[in-house]
Design a protein around this motif. Structure first.
Motif, PDB file in Angstrom:
ATOM      1  N   ARG A   1      65.707  15.444 -39.247  1.00  0.00           N
ATOM      2  CA  ARG A   1      65.463  16.842 -38.934  1.00  0.00           C
ATOM      3  C   ARG A   1      65.834  17.160 -37.493  1.00  0.00           C
ATOM      4  O   ARG A   1      66.146  18.300 -37.149  1.00  0.00           O
ATOM      5  CB  ARG A   1      63.996  17.180 -39.212  1.00  0.00           C
ATOM      6  N   SER A   2      65.801  16.149 -36.633  1.00  0.00           N
ATOM      7  CA  SER A   2      66.148  16.386 -35.234  1.00  0.00           C
ATOM      8  C   SER A   2      67.620  16.742 -35.045  1.00  0.00           C
ATOM      9  O   SER A   2      68.000  17.275 -34.006  1.00  0.00           O
ATOM     10  CB  SER A   2      65.819  15.139 -34.403  1.00  0.00           C
ATOM     11  N   GLN A   3      68.471  16.468 -36.054  1.00  0.00           N
ATOM     12  CA  GLN A   3      69.878  16.844 -35.937  1.00  0.00           C
ATOM     13  C   GLN A   3      70.063  18.354 -35.955  1.00  0.00           C
ATOM     14  O   GLN A   3      71.101  18.857 -35.515  1.00  0.00           O
ATOM     15  CB  GLN A   3      70.680  16.212 -37.076  1.00  0.00           C
ATOM     16  N   ARG A   4      69.085  19.080 -36.476  1.00  0.00           N
ATOM     17  CA  ARG A   4      69.181  20.536 -36.469  1.00  0.00           C
ATOM     18  C   ARG A   4      69.073  21.113 -35.062  1.00  0.00           C
ATOM     19  O   ARG A   4      69.454  22.266 -34.832  1.00  0.00           O
ATOM     20  CB  ARG A   4      68.075  21.125 -37.346  1.00  0.00           C
ATOM     21  N   LEU A   5      68.525  20.330 -34.122  1.00  0.00           N
ATOM     22  CA  LEU A   5      68.365  20.809 -32.749  1.00  0.00           C
ATOM     23  C   LEU A   5      69.597  20.576 -31.890  1.00  0.00           C
ATOM     24  O   LEU A   5      69.629  21.000 -30.742  1.00  0.00           O
ATOM     25  CB  LEU A   5      67.151  20.126 -32.102  1.00  0.00           C
ATOM     26  N   LYS A   6      70.622  19.873 -32.430  1.00  0.00           N
ATOM     27  CA  LYS A   6      71.807  19.592 -31.633  1.00  0.00           C
ATOM     28  C   LYS A   6      72.660  20.861 -31.507  1.00  0.00           C
ATOM     29  O   LYS A   6      72.712  21.688 -32.407  1.00  0.00           O
ATOM     30  CB  LYS A   6      72.627  18.479 -32.283  1.00  0.00           C
ATOM     31  N   TYR A   7      73.336  20.972 -30.347  1.00  0.00           N
ATOM     32  CA  TYR A   7      74.214  22.111 -30.133  1.00  0.00           C
ATOM     33  C   TYR A   7      75.483  21.952 -30.974  1.00  0.00           C
ATOM     34  O   TYR A   7      75.987  20.833 -31.137  1.00  0.00           O
ATOM     35  CB  TYR A   7      74.587  22.223 -28.655  1.00  0.00           C
ATOM     36  N   PRO A   8      76.030  23.054 -31.513  1.00  0.00           N
ATOM     37  CA  PRO A   8      77.319  22.956 -32.219  1.00  0.00           C
ATOM     38  C   PRO A   8      78.438  22.574 -31.266  1.00  0.00           C
ATOM     39  O   PRO A   8      78.310  22.622 -30.045  1.00  0.00           O
ATOM     40  CB  PRO A   8      77.502  24.375 -32.800  1.00  0.00           C
ATOM     41  N   ALA A   9      79.571  22.203 -31.866  1.00  0.00           N
ATOM     42  CA  ALA A   9      80.699  21.729 -31.050  1.00  0.00           C
ATOM     43  C   ALA A   9      81.359  22.849 -30.275  1.00  0.00           C
ATOM     44  O   ALA A   9      82.019  22.594 -29.254  1.00  0.00           O
ATOM     45  CB  ALA A   9      81.723  21.042 -31.947  1.00  0.00           C
ATOM     46  N   ASN A  10      81.195  24.118 -30.720  1.00  0.00           N
ATOM     47  CA  ASN A  10      81.875  25.229 -30.055  1.00  0.00           C
ATOM     48  C   ASN A  10      81.118  25.752 -28.836  1.00  0.00           C
ATOM     49  O   ASN A  10      81.586  26.687 -28.185  1.00  0.00           O
ATOM     50  CB  ASN A  10      82.091  26.373 -31.047  1.00  0.00           C
ATOM     51  N   VAL A  11      79.954  25.193 -28.524  1.00  0.00           N
ATOM     52  CA  VAL A  11      79.181  25.625 -27.358  1.00  0.00           C
ATOM     53  C   VAL A  11      79.648  24.822 -26.145  1.00  0.00           C
ATOM     54  O   VAL A  11      79.630  23.590 -26.163  1.00  0.00           O
ATOM     55  CB  VAL A  11      77.667  25.430 -27.587  1.00  0.00           C
ATOM     56  N   GLY A  12      80.080  25.514 -25.118  1.00  0.00           N
ATOM     57  CA  GLY A  12      80.595  24.842 -23.933  1.00  0.00           C
ATOM     58  C   GLY A  12      79.486  24.307 -23.037  1.00  0.00           C
ATOM     59  O   GLY A  12      78.297  24.618 -23.190  1.00  0.00           O
ATOM     60  N   GLN A  13      79.899  23.464 -22.085  1.00  0.00           N
ATOM     61  CA  GLN A  13      78.932  22.869 -21.168  1.00  0.00           C
ATOM     62  C   GLN A  13      78.318  23.917 -20.240  1.00  0.00           C
ATOM     63  O   GLN A  13      77.167  23.787 -19.819  1.00  0.00           O
ATOM     64  CB  GLN A  13      79.629  21.779 -20.333  1.00  0.00           C
ATOM     65  N   LYS A  14      79.067  24.978 -19.945  1.00  0.00           N
ATOM     66  CA  LYS A  14      78.527  26.017 -19.071  1.00  0.00           C
ATOM     67  C   LYS A  14      77.345  26.716 -19.719  1.00  0.00           C
ATOM     68  O   LYS A  14      76.296  26.950 -19.095  1.00  0.00           O
ATOM     69  CB  LYS A  14      79.632  27.017 -18.744  1.00  0.00           C
ATOM     70  N   LYS A  15      77.478  27.040 -21.004  1.00  0.00           N
ATOM     71  CA  LYS A  15      76.369  27.671 -21.713  1.00  0.00           C
ATOM     72  C   LYS A  15      75.189  26.720 -21.866  1.00  0.00           C
ATOM     73  O   LYS A  15      74.024  27.127 -21.768  1.00  0.00           O
ATOM     74  CB  LYS A  15      76.824  28.141 -23.090  1.00  0.00           C
ATOM     75  N   ILE A  16      75.486  25.450 -22.122  1.00  0.00           N
ATOM     76  CA  ILE A  16      74.396  24.464 -22.277  1.00  0.00           C
ATOM     77  C   ILE A  16      73.602  24.350 -20.981  1.00  0.00           C
ATOM     78  O   ILE A  16      72.360  24.319 -20.985  1.00  0.00           O
ATOM     79  CB  ILE A  16      74.974  23.107 -22.718  1.00  0.00           C
ATOM     80  N   LYS A  17      74.294  24.275 -19.844  1.00  0.00           N
ATOM     81  CA  LYS A  17      73.585  24.194 -18.560  1.00  0.00           C
ATOM     82  C   LYS A  17      72.781  25.465 -18.287  1.00  0.00           C
ATOM     83  O   LYS A  17      71.672  25.414 -17.755  1.00  0.00           O
ATOM     84  CB  LYS A  17      74.592  23.940 -17.441  1.00  0.00           C
ATOM     85  N   ALA A  18      73.362  26.613 -18.660  1.00  0.00           N
ATOM     86  CA  ALA A  18      72.622  27.871 -18.474  1.00  0.00           C
ATOM     87  C   ALA A  18      71.375  27.909 -19.346  1.00  0.00           C
ATOM     88  O   ALA A  18      70.305  28.365 -18.909  1.00  0.00           O
ATOM     89  CB  ALA A  18      73.533  29.057 -18.796  1.00  0.00           C
TER      90      ALA A  18
END
Length: 430
Positions: A326-343
């Motif tokens: 179930r924890s795999q549902r919390l992973k970010y998709p591949a199309n999300v960039g590192q800039k958005k992840i850091k934000a």
């Protein structure tokens, strides 16, 4: 040697003259005898003949022989000593309560010991209860279980070591009615758990109270029975449905991949338009005030719309076949960039929200929706900053073109840098 004789003036015997004939006559002729080898019989393969022919160059035996040096054990070497005496002795088994006496052979010199196989007779500790305990804690609906049935149940458990299948077979149906294996298990573990709680054994971490779910066991057996009773036609139909499900999942993955590629293209196009706008603004500043060409610029509404359309995160829906966490549902998709992840990480830290919460079903859904809204908030802030920059740029251009006029923006229409403000109207004063 001849030189020494000449120095010492010693006479030496005359030596015959060396000739070719004398040398040939005195030379010994060595005759080399060929080793005797056995010729391979005609028609026999070389590999088979190599197995028969040993390293000592002996001829292969005509008959099979036994050298005594193989894997067989040597014969016992019997000496002339006196054999120890054996006797037919009686013994008792401590595991039996009837006092039966058996006999076996043992050495006369050995001491009488306990029967060694008695240690394998393991007895289970079946709980017992008194009348007061039953009346106080164990009494239940008489239509389901009464005291006579409970006593009979624990008597069978003691006799057959809690083998519930055998207990259900030996159950007295004429006197106590019909009971299934699940009924016997449910009542036995219910009484055992209540006695542990009453006697304070539940505080011991090594002995946990076992709770038996009889309804779940009945449903499980019913499902197994239905699975076993399927016809060949039903099995083929189920296999066809599974094949169709696999095809649907493959098409779904292809659509998701195309959607991700399209979103990448849209984001690249938006970035290209933004870079072009910045280049145009730099070029406008270098041009003369009177020679500034009218260039078409995207309005701030278009920028906001274009940024909001690509906002949000579409998390993967793990509903396929097979085992998954179930924890795999919390992973970010591949199309999300590192800039958005850091934000996003910065926003989570700002609002004091844990970055890796426990992945329960409800938390996963709520956490993904929260992060999607945070991405929307991030995009709105970026679009707002772009609009503010565009507004300031237009203001400076207006002041450069009309030096005698000033553009005043009321405070109610000014956009804050840390939020989203709705612009209702625009006024220009001279």
């Amino acid at each position: 040697m001849a030189d020494v004789r000449d120095i010492l003036d010693i006479e030496r015997p005359p030596t015959p003259e060396l000739t070719k004939e004398s040398l040939l006559a005195t030379k010994k002729k060595y005759i080399y005898e060929k080793a005797k080898t056995m010729k391979r019989p005609e028609g026999m393969h070389r590999e088979v003949f190599a197995l028969l022919y040993n390293d000592n160059k002996d001829a292969p035996p005509l008959l099979p022989t036994d050298t005594g040096l193989g894997y067989k054990q040597n014969k016992a070497r019997l000496g002339m000593k006196k054999v120890r005496k054996w006797e037919w002795a009686p013994f008792t088994n401590p595991a039996r309560k009837d006092g039966a006496v058996f006999h076996h052979w043992r050495r006369a010199t050995d001491e009488q010991k306990e029967y060694p196989f008695a240690k394998f007779n393991k007895q289970l500790q079946i709980p017992t209860y008194t009348i007061n305990e039953y009346n106080t804690h164990l009494r239940t609906n008489p239509s389901k279980w009464n005291k006579q049935q409970t006593d009979h149940l624990f008597d069978l458990a003691k006799r057959f070591d809690v083998r519930f299948v055998v207990m259900a077979d030996r159950w007295d149906r004429d006197m106590h009615g019909t009971k299934s294996v699940e009924d016997l298990k449910e009542r036995y573990y219910e009484v055992s758990g209540i006695l542990q709680k009453v006697r304070g054994q539940a505080t011991n971490p090594e002995k946990k109270i076992y709770v038996y779910d009889a309804e779940h066991e009945r449903k499980r057996k019913e499902q197994l029975r239905k699975l076993f009773d399927r016809t060949q036609k039903e099995i083929e139909e189920e296999q066809q449905l599974l094949n169709e499900l696999k095809k649907i999942e493959v098409r779904k993955k292809e659509r998701e991949k195309k959607t991700q590629d399209l979103q990448k293209l849209i984001s690249q196009a938006d970035q290209g338009d933004l870079a072009a706008n910045q280049a145009n603004r730099k070029q406008d500043k270098k041009l003369n005030k009177k020679k500034v060409p009218a260039q078409q610029r995207p309005s701030k509404v278009e920028l906001v719309v274009s940024s909001i359309e690509s906002a949000g995160i579409k998390f993967a829906d793990l509903r396929g076949t097979g085992v998954s966490l179930r924890s795999q549902r919390l992973k970010y998709p591949a199309n999300v960039g590192q800039k958005k992840i850091k934000a996003l990480e910065a926003l989570l830290a700002e609002y004091k929200i844990e970055a890796n919460p426990p992945p329960t079903d409800e938390i996963c859904t709520a956490f993904n929706e929260l992060r999607s809204d945070m991405v929307l908030l991030y995009e709105l802030r970026t679009a707002l900053q772009t609009c503010n920059f565009e507004l300031e740029s237009l203001k400076h251009q207006y002041e450069m073109l009309c030096p005698d006029k000033t553009l005043a923006i009321p405070p109610s229409l000014q956009m804050p840098s840390d939020g989203v403000h709705k612009v209702t109207s625009t006024t220009t004063t001279s």
